[in-house]
Structure formats: structure tokens, C-alpha cells
Scaffold this active site. Structure first.
Site, PDB file in Angstrom:
ATOM      1  CB  CYS A 110      -0.961  -0.010   1.183  1.00  8.11           C
ATOM      2  SG  CYS A 110      -2.222  -1.298   1.070  1.00  8.11           S
ATOM      3  CG  HIS A 243      -2.906   3.144   3.625  1.00  8.43           C
ATOM      4  ND1 HIS A 243      -3.473   2.915   2.400  1.00  8.43           N
ATOM      5  CD2 HIS A 243      -2.888   1.941   4.274  1.00  8.43           C
ATOM      6  CE1 HIS A 243      -3.789   1.624   2.292  1.00  8.43           C
ATOM      7  NE2 HIS A 243      -3.449   1.021   3.418  1.00  8.43           N
ATOM      8  CG  ASN A 273      -7.250  -0.924   2.200  1.00 11.04           C
ATOM      9  OD1 ASN A 273      -6.642  -0.314   1.325  1.00 11.04           O
ATOM     10  ND2 ASN A 273      -6.644  -1.517   3.207  1.00 11.04           N
TER      11      ASN A 273
END
Length: 314
Positions: A110, A243, A273
Site C-alpha cells: 500500500c 493511507h 481499502n
């Protein structure tokens, strides 16, 4: 370096919390409390990592009338590849017929978007490029693991694209003041906290608590360090883009830093996500709200573990 233009894309298909209630007995209230997610986006059978990325790039080109032939470097970022040979970056190159330029695709989970930006930084420093297209795209649902009820409700699909220039081209360009990344593969459950093994069930997060703890620690730490290095404080920050992993992580990091809610950019509640694409999508969503001299912090954390922070100025 400057971000001249930005675009994003997420699929139209919505997976609401009720799906996980019906399939796994996870209540909407429990999901909302644990993750902050109300719904997430899912690619259709006609979409994949490449098509998501292409749509984000198309949005970027259209937003500011960027000529694709002005691009002299493409860096793709993804941990959910559609093809390991024809990579994300090469799919973009082919779509717009941009001949004979460097093309790279990378993954640091990520955190991939910020590592992609560092690659651009290197090409610019070596005089090998003056403009770059950075594209982060994730097709998480392609690797969906229905047996992992600890995390299968987190994942969504989406893409973001940034047009980066060595010199400032417009007054609305965002200046990249500083950028730093790091690996934390030696701490905690880094080697098994989050895994994506296509031959062994897809995405799996057996140690969510460890991921949570280290994500909170490293994103707060990276934010403090990049601000201190550049003689700024949290009070100077206009926009904070973490994030988009879990709303609880965002709130924990914000509380640790002393950031007020109105300065936090969050899209996880309606996208899920979206991995390395999430921060770019967030920046794209607030692009027209950014004022001159606004200070923006983007911070990331990924499985493996990886982390990073980028400081921008409007």
C-alpha cells in the site's frame, strides 16, 4: 518536482455492508465501528487493474488537457497485477501509443504510490526525464478471500494517476517539498501481517492487530519527521491524507498528532481499502479545494512492512 494534474477512477458497482451481514453475519454496526466502512467499490467482470488505471489516466488528461505525447516516463504502482508480463505501466504506454520512453512498474504494497514518486525523483535527478505519469491501481476484489472474515470486508477497487513535472508549469501545480519512504520488514509480524498469495487463497490478514499497531506508529512518526525536517508543525497542515486502510487507524493517527477532523481526507467509508491508489484518489478529490500555500501531508503504510510520507504545498 511538481504535481501538474491528477485524476482518479473507481468502479460503479457497490458492495454494501449488508452483503457481509447476509454472507458472514457481520452487522453493519460492527463493521462501521471496526473499520468506518459503509460500502466499497467492486470492479465488474469487464474491468481489471489495467482498465481501472486507464480510466484514471483518461480523467487526468481530460481535466487539464494534458497531451499524452509530452510524457517521457511512466511508473505504475500496484500489488494486484492483472498481468506480470504486460505490466500496468506498459498497458498505459500502449493505450496512448507513447513510444520509446522508460516504463517501470513497482510494488511495495500500500506504500507503492510514494515509492513510485521516488523513482520519478531519481529519473529527474539523473536527467533521464522531465515529465512523468505515475499511476496507482488496485483490483483487490480479484484476489478476494471469502474465508478470511477478519479482513475480507475491507477491500475495494480503484485507481489514481498523477502527472509530475520537474519544473513548475502552472500556478495550480502542487510543489513536492519533500518525500521519504522506508521498509520495516524487521518489525512485528511484517512477514505475515498481510499476505497476497494467488495460489493460496488470495488476500489474507491473519495478524490485523499487529498491522494496526505498526500502521498507527509509522504514519504518525513519518508525518512528524517530514514536518520537522522542513521546519513545519502539525498546526501548519491544511490537509492530511493518510493511507485509506481503516477509519480507526486514521482517527488514531490524527489523535496522536493532534489533528482536527476537518483537516483529514477520508474516502474509505464509501470506497473501502483501495490500497496504493487510496491516497491519490483522496488528493484528486480535494484538488479543487486546495488553496495557494496550503500545506498537505500524505502518509502511507503497507504490508511487508513499508511506510512513507510526502509533503506538498499548494
Amino acid at each position: 518536482m511538481y504535481i501538474r494534474s491528477i485524476g482518479h477512477y473507481f468502479p460503479s458497482e457497490i458492495v454494501p455492508n449488508s452483503y457481509f451481514t447476509d454472507s458472514f453475519g457481520l452487522s453493519h454496526e460492527w463493521l462501521l465501528e471496526r473499520t468506518g466502512i459503509v460500502e466499497r467499490r467492486k470492479a465488474t467482470s469487464d474491468e481489471n487493474t489495467h482498465t481501472l488505471a486507464i480510466c484514471a489516466v483518461q480523467a487526468l488528461f481530460e481535466k487539464h488537457q494534458i497531451n499524452p505525447q509530452e510524457v517521457d516516463l511512466i511508473v505504475g504502482a500496484t500489488y494486484t497485477p492483472f498481468d506480470l508480463i504486460v505490466t500496468l505501466g506498459h498497458a498505459i504506454q500502449h493505450q496512448w501509443n507513447i513510444e520509446d520512453i522508460p516504463v517501470v512498474t513497482i510494488s511495495s504494497a500500500c506504500s507503492s504510490l510514494l515509492n513510485a514518486m521516488e523513482i520519478v525523483e531519481g529519473y529527474f535527478a539523473m536527467g533521464k526525464a522531465k515529465t512523468a505519469l505515475v499511476v496507482a491501481a488496485e483490483h483487490n476484489t480479484a484476489y478476494y478471500n471469502p474465508t478470511d472474515t477478519k479482513s475480507n470486508h475491507l477491500w475495494g477497487d480503484g485507481a489514481s494517476a498523477l502527472y509530475v513535472t520537474q519544473e513548475q508549469q502552472t500556478d495550480s501545480s502542487l510543489k513536492i517539498i519533500d518525500l521519504k519512504t522506508g521498509g520495516a520488514g524487521t518489525v512485528g509480524k511484517a512477514m505475515e501481517g498481510v499476505m497476497l498469495r494467488p495460489n493460496h487463497g488470495g488476500i489474507n490478514m491473519p495478524h490485523g492487530r499487529d498491522v494496526f499497531i505498526h500502521a498507527c506508529t509509522y504514519m504518525a512518526k513519518a508525518t512528524r519527521e517530514i514536518l520537522a525536517k522542513n521546519h513545519s508543525t502539525v498546526e501548519d497542515v491544511s490537509w492530511f491524507i493518510p493511507h485509506q486502510a481503516n477509519r480507526r487507524i486514521t482517527r488514531n493517527v490524527a489523535r496522536e498528532l493532534g489533528l482536527s477532523e476537518e483537516r483529514i481526507v477520508s474516502n474509505i467509508q464509501y470506497l473501502g481499502n483501495t490500497g496504493s491508489a487510496g491516497c491519490g484518489i483522496g488528493l484528486s478529490e480535494i484538488w479543487d479545494k486546495i488553496n495557494p500555500k496550503d500545506l498537505i501531508v500524505m502518509t502511507v503504510f503497507g504490508g511487508g512492512y513499508s511506510w512513507g510520507a510526502m509533503l506538498l504545498e499548494g
